[in-house]
Write a protein that holds these residues in place. Sequence first.
Motif, mmCIF file in Angstrom:
data_model
loop_
_atom_site.group_PDB
_atom_site.id
_atom_site.type_symbol
_atom_site.label_atom_id
_atom_site.label_comp_id
_atom_site.label_asym_id
_atom_site.label_seq_id
_atom_site.Cartn_x
_atom_site.Cartn_y
_atom_site.Cartn_z
ATOM 1 N N ASP A 42 -55.604 -5.697 29.476
ATOM 2 C CA ASP A 42 -57.058 -5.752 29.334
ATOM 3 C C ASP A 42 -57.558 -4.868 28.212
ATOM 4 O O ASP A 42 -57.156 -3.718 28.080
ATOM 5 N N TYR A 80 -69.128 3.356 31.372
ATOM 6 C CA TYR A 80 -67.771 3.908 31.432
ATOM 7 C C TYR A 80 -67.789 5.401 31.160
ATOM 8 O O TYR A 80 -68.709 5.949 30.574
ATOM 9 N N THR A 90 -58.787 3.359 35.680
ATOM 10 C CA THR A 90 -58.458 2.151 34.915
ATOM 11 C C THR A 90 -57.641 2.511 33.681
ATOM 12 O O THR A 90 -57.606 3.667 33.254
ATOM 13 N N ASP A 135 -61.874 5.438 32.649
ATOM 14 C CA ASP A 135 -60.609 5.096 32.019
ATOM 15 C C ASP A 135 -59.889 6.378 31.589
ATOM 16 O O ASP A 135 -60.477 7.458 31.590
ATOM 17 N N ALA A 173 -64.658 -6.740 35.531
ATOM 18 C CA ALA A 173 -65.166 -5.774 36.504
ATOM 19 C C ALA A 173 -66.600 -6.112 36.903
ATOM 20 O O ALA A 173 -66.952 -6.086 38.083
ATOM 21 N N GLY A 196 -61.687 -6.334 30.246
ATOM 22 C CA GLY A 196 -61.597 -5.608 31.513
ATOM 23 C C GLY A 196 -62.949 -5.305 32.126
ATOM 24 O O GLY A 196 -63.135 -5.422 33.338
ATOM 25 N N THR A 197 -63.920 -4.929 31.287
ATOM 26 C CA THR A 197 -65.235 -4.602 31.844
ATOM 27 C C THR A 197 -66.030 -5.860 32.189
ATOM 28 O O THR A 197 -66.837 -5.839 33.108
ATOM 29 N N THR A 201 -68.275 -4.332 39.959
ATOM 30 C CA THR A 201 -68.040 -2.966 39.479
ATOM 31 C C THR A 201 -68.997 -2.701 38.319
ATOM 32 O O THR A 201 -69.077 -3.491 37.389
ATOM 33 N N THR A 202 -69.724 -1.601 38.393
ATOM 34 C CA THR A 202 -70.704 -1.280 37.357
ATOM 35 C C THR A 202 -70.295 -0.102 36.480
ATOM 36 O O THR A 202 -70.946 0.176 35.481
ATOM 37 N N ILE A 258 -66.565 2.137 35.108
ATOM 38 C CA ILE A 258 -65.138 2.469 35.160
ATOM 39 C C ILE A 258 -64.946 3.871 34.601
ATOM 40 O O ILE A 258 -65.764 4.361 33.812
ATOM 41 N N CYS A 271 -68.091 -2.712 25.866
ATOM 42 C CA CYS A 271 -68.118 -2.718 27.330
ATOM 43 C C CYS A 271 -69.335 -3.436 27.908
ATOM 44 O O CYS A 271 -70.454 -3.274 27.424
ATOM 45 N N ASP A 317 -64.938 2.083 39.599
ATOM 46 C CA ASP A 317 -63.480 2.092 39.587
ATOM 47 C C ASP A 317 -63.057 3.349 38.838
ATOM 48 O O ASP A 317 -63.200 3.436 37.618
#
Length: 159
Positions: A78, A126, A65, A97, A87, A83-84, A92-93, A95, A122, A62
């Motif tokens: 989040d 990320y 974010t 941000d 995800a 949020g993670t 979703t592995t 993000i 997390c 993603d």
Amino acid sequence: MSRTIIRGGLVITATEETRADVLVDGEQVAAIAAPAVAEQWVSTADSVIDASGHYVIPGGVDGHTHMQMPFGGTFASDTFETGTRAAAWGGTTTIVDFAIQPVGGSLREGLDAWHAKADGQCAIDYGFHMILSDVGDEALKEMDVLVAEGITSFKMFMA
């Protein structure tokens, strides 16, 4: 490094879907092979996951974010933790941000503040985009340093 084999699933790639087994070495997919070929991996595996009757898909990224982000007098609901986790449950592995430069502060201050929010919280990988809030000569010079550290995109509101 641990080796995991995911066996018996329907593997979905960018170009096809096929019955195959997946070898994961550490955190990376090392190979995808037909079950007969993959049989040789079993003796060196630390774990084997039976994916029979399931899809095996690559993790999603993603790229936009807003975790714990202040905006217009409110904050995103989040946190990096909530949020993670959500995800990860959705496949979703990773993000990417948005870290925000404080007005009157440096890009480094903003990035460090976002790392402090995310580090240890997390459930997935990320990275960060950088939002420029106060552009001047120093901020422009900092951009090269941040690019060298992995920040590959910058956003600036001009309205």
